[in-house]
Design a protein around this motif. Structure first.
Motif, PDB file in Angstrom:
ATOM      1  N   ASP A 192       0.862  -1.376  -0.085  1.00  0.00           N
ATOM      2  CA  ASP A 192       0.006  -0.073   0.046  1.00  0.00           C
ATOM      3  C   ASP A 192       0.932   1.176   0.237  1.00  0.00           C
ATOM      4  OD1 ASP A 192      -2.105   1.523  -0.038  1.00  0.00           O
ATOM      5  OD2 ASP A 192      -2.987   0.988   2.234  1.00  0.00           O
ATOM      6  N   ASN A 193       0.251   2.572  -0.161  1.00  0.00           N
ATOM      7  CA  ASN A 193       0.899   3.728   0.037  1.00  0.00           C
ATOM      8  C   ASN A 193       0.138   4.498   0.914  1.00  0.00           C
ATOM      9  OD1 ASN A 193       1.693   6.522  -0.680  1.00  0.00           O
ATOM     10  ND2 ASN A 193       2.664   5.654  -2.527  1.00  0.00           N
ATOM     11  N   THR A 194       0.781   4.726   1.998  1.00  0.00           N
ATOM     12  CA  THR A 194       0.302   5.584   3.165  1.00  0.00           C
ATOM     13  C   THR A 194       0.950   6.977   3.006  1.00  0.00           C
ATOM     14  OG1 THR A 194       2.004   4.980   4.961  1.00  0.00           O
ATOM     15  CG2 THR A 194       0.014   3.488   4.655  1.00  0.00           C
ATOM     16  N   ASP A 195       1.956   7.012   2.263  1.00  0.00           N
ATOM     17  CA  ASP A 195       2.395   8.477   2.011  1.00  0.00           C
ATOM     18  C   ASP A 195       1.368   9.321   1.354  1.00  0.00           C
ATOM     19  OD1 ASP A 195       4.995   8.301   2.733  1.00  0.00           O
ATOM     20  OD2 ASP A 195       5.622   7.565   0.771  1.00  0.00           O
ATOM     21  N   LEU A 196       0.327   8.715   0.602  1.00  0.00           N
ATOM     22  CA  LEU A 196      -0.626   9.599   0.077  1.00  0.00           C
ATOM     23  C   LEU A 196      -1.731  10.128   0.965  1.00  0.00           C
ATOM     24  CD1 LEU A 196      -2.347   8.525  -3.414  1.00  0.00           C
ATOM     25  CD2 LEU A 196      -3.426  10.222  -1.537  1.00  0.00           C
ATOM     26  N   PRO A 197      -2.334   9.318   1.691  1.00  0.00           N
ATOM     27  CA  PRO A 197      -3.286   9.850   2.753  1.00  0.00           C
ATOM     28  C   PRO A 197      -2.417  10.156   4.033  1.00  0.00           C
ATOM     29  CG  PRO A 197      -3.183   7.523   3.110  1.00  0.00           C
ATOM     30  CD  PRO A 197      -2.421   7.713   1.684  1.00  0.00           C
ATOM     31  N   GLY A 198      -1.054  10.094   4.133  1.00  0.00           N
ATOM     32  CA  GLY A 198      -0.572  10.649   5.221  1.00  0.00           C
ATOM     33  C   GLY A 198      -0.304  12.266   4.601  1.00  0.00           C
ATOM     34  N   ALA A 199       0.142  12.536   3.687  1.00  0.00           N
ATOM     35  CA  ALA A 199       0.239  13.898   3.145  1.00  0.00           C
ATOM     36  C   ALA A 199      -1.046  14.635   3.182  1.00  0.00           C
ATOM     37  CB  ALA A 199       0.753  13.789   1.747  1.00  0.00           C
ATOM     38  N   VAL A 200      -1.991  14.124   2.954  1.00  0.00           N
ATOM     39  CA  VAL A 200      -3.404  14.740   2.855  1.00  0.00           C
ATOM     40  C   VAL A 200      -3.517  15.337   4.380  1.00  0.00           C
ATOM     41  CG1 VAL A 200      -5.816  14.634   2.832  1.00  0.00           C
ATOM     42  CG2 VAL A 200      -4.584  13.963   0.935  1.00  0.00           C
ATOM     43  N   ALA A 201      -3.506  14.201   5.124  1.00  0.00           N
ATOM     44  CA  ALA A 201      -3.463  14.701   6.669  1.00  0.00           C
ATOM     45  C   ALA A 201      -2.729  15.651   7.361  1.00  0.00           C
ATOM     46  CB  ALA A 201      -3.494  13.228   7.414  1.00  0.00           C
ATOM     47  N   ALA A 202      -1.437  15.657   6.649  1.00  0.00           N
ATOM     48  CA  ALA A 202      -0.397  16.405   7.349  1.00  0.00           C
ATOM     49  C   ALA A 202      -0.546  17.820   6.925  1.00  0.00           C
ATOM     50  CB  ALA A 202       1.195  16.030   6.741  1.00  0.00           C
TER      51      ALA A 202
END
Length: 274
Positions: free
Chosen positions: A99-109
């Motif tokens: 998976d890629n958690t960078d994408l939703p992590g960047a949205v949240a950040a």
């Protein structure tokens, strides 16, 4: 899953990673008898490493240069990892998943630090992190993304990944050496030593700055944003939010975000003091 389990971050280089600090702090906060280490795995070495894992291994975080290599080494690839053309998370269950958690992590950040509009944005650099953050900006509403790269050829794969977003954004490739940052948000994925006075002078327009690095801190770009009063999203913000998602995928438990962030802040302060 009451028995002790193992997780790790893989990459090359990887000794500097704060991921072990964050994940181990999360395990301690929840009383889990788990461990999380940093393991150097060079490009081309991931398949052999995965083949050697026993059943005590539950999850892996992937950093450069393995984020694209891992896509061919799992039973299942999530839609967002396919969209980004890169994965930073490997999970073992009945089947292996990436998976890629960078994408939703960047949205949240971004939303934690900046609540303004996102219609267009500029990204410095064109690697896997640029692809994930570019897609995150599209999730936030961007319809135009400009990639400033050292050469158009280096940006082609990342530009193609961002164009695959369902919003069908316009993606423009420009020159890192000459062009001016535009839009509401500026993302930097380039090293601190590449943030020259000339580059900084071309990065004063956007309302928010997202510096993907967390060490050294502050980078020249982060210091400029802070001193000018603009919204500043840091690399630790991204690291924590994507790690929280990984933690929950690995353990099946809600992640203690506050404790994980505090551990990261303390570790960075200790490094700076040293």
């Amino acid at each position: 899953m009451a028995s002790a389990m193992r997780c790790a971050v893989l990459g090359d280089p990887v000794a500097h990673s704060l991921s072990p600090t964050l994940h181990n702090a999360g395990y301690a906060a929840l009383g889990l008898d788990w461990s999380y280490d940093a393991v150097r795995v060079p490009a081309g070495g991931l398949a052999a490493f995965l083949a050697g894992l026993d059943e005590t291994w539950r999850g892996l975080s992937l950093t450069m240069p393995l984020k694209r290599e891992v896509l061919d080494l799992a039973d299942e690839v999530t839609d967002r990892a396919r969209l980004a053309g890169a994965a930073n998370t490997w999970v073992r269950g009945e089947r292996t998943l990436v998976d890629n958690t960078d994408l939703p992590g960047a949205v949240a950040a971004v939303r934690e630090r900046y609540d303004g509009p996102v219609h267009s944005a500029t990204i410095l650099g064109a690697g896997a992190t640029a692809a994930s953050t570019g897609l995150a900006l599209c999730e936030l509403g961007a319809t135009r993304v400009t990639l400033l790269a050292r050469s158009p050829e280096r940006a082609a794969e990342t530009a193609a990944a961002i164009r695959r977003h369902p919003a069908e954004p316009e993606v423009v490739v420009g020159s890192l050496a000459d062009d001016v940052a535009s839009g509401e948000v500026l993302v930097s994925t380039v090293p601190a030593d590449a943030q020259t006075p000339d580059l900084l002078a071309r990065c004063t327009g956007p309302d928010a700055v997202f510096e993907a690095l967390y060490e050294p801190w502050p980078t020249p770009l982060a210091a400029l944003a802070r001193d000018s009063g603009r919204a500043l999203v840091g690399g630790l913000d991204l690291l924590v939010h994507q790690a929280v998602l990984q933690f929950e995928m690995f353990t099946g438990r809600p992640a203690p975000l506050a404790q994980m962030r505090a551990a990261g802040e303390q570790a960075l302060a200790a490094r700076a003091g040293a």
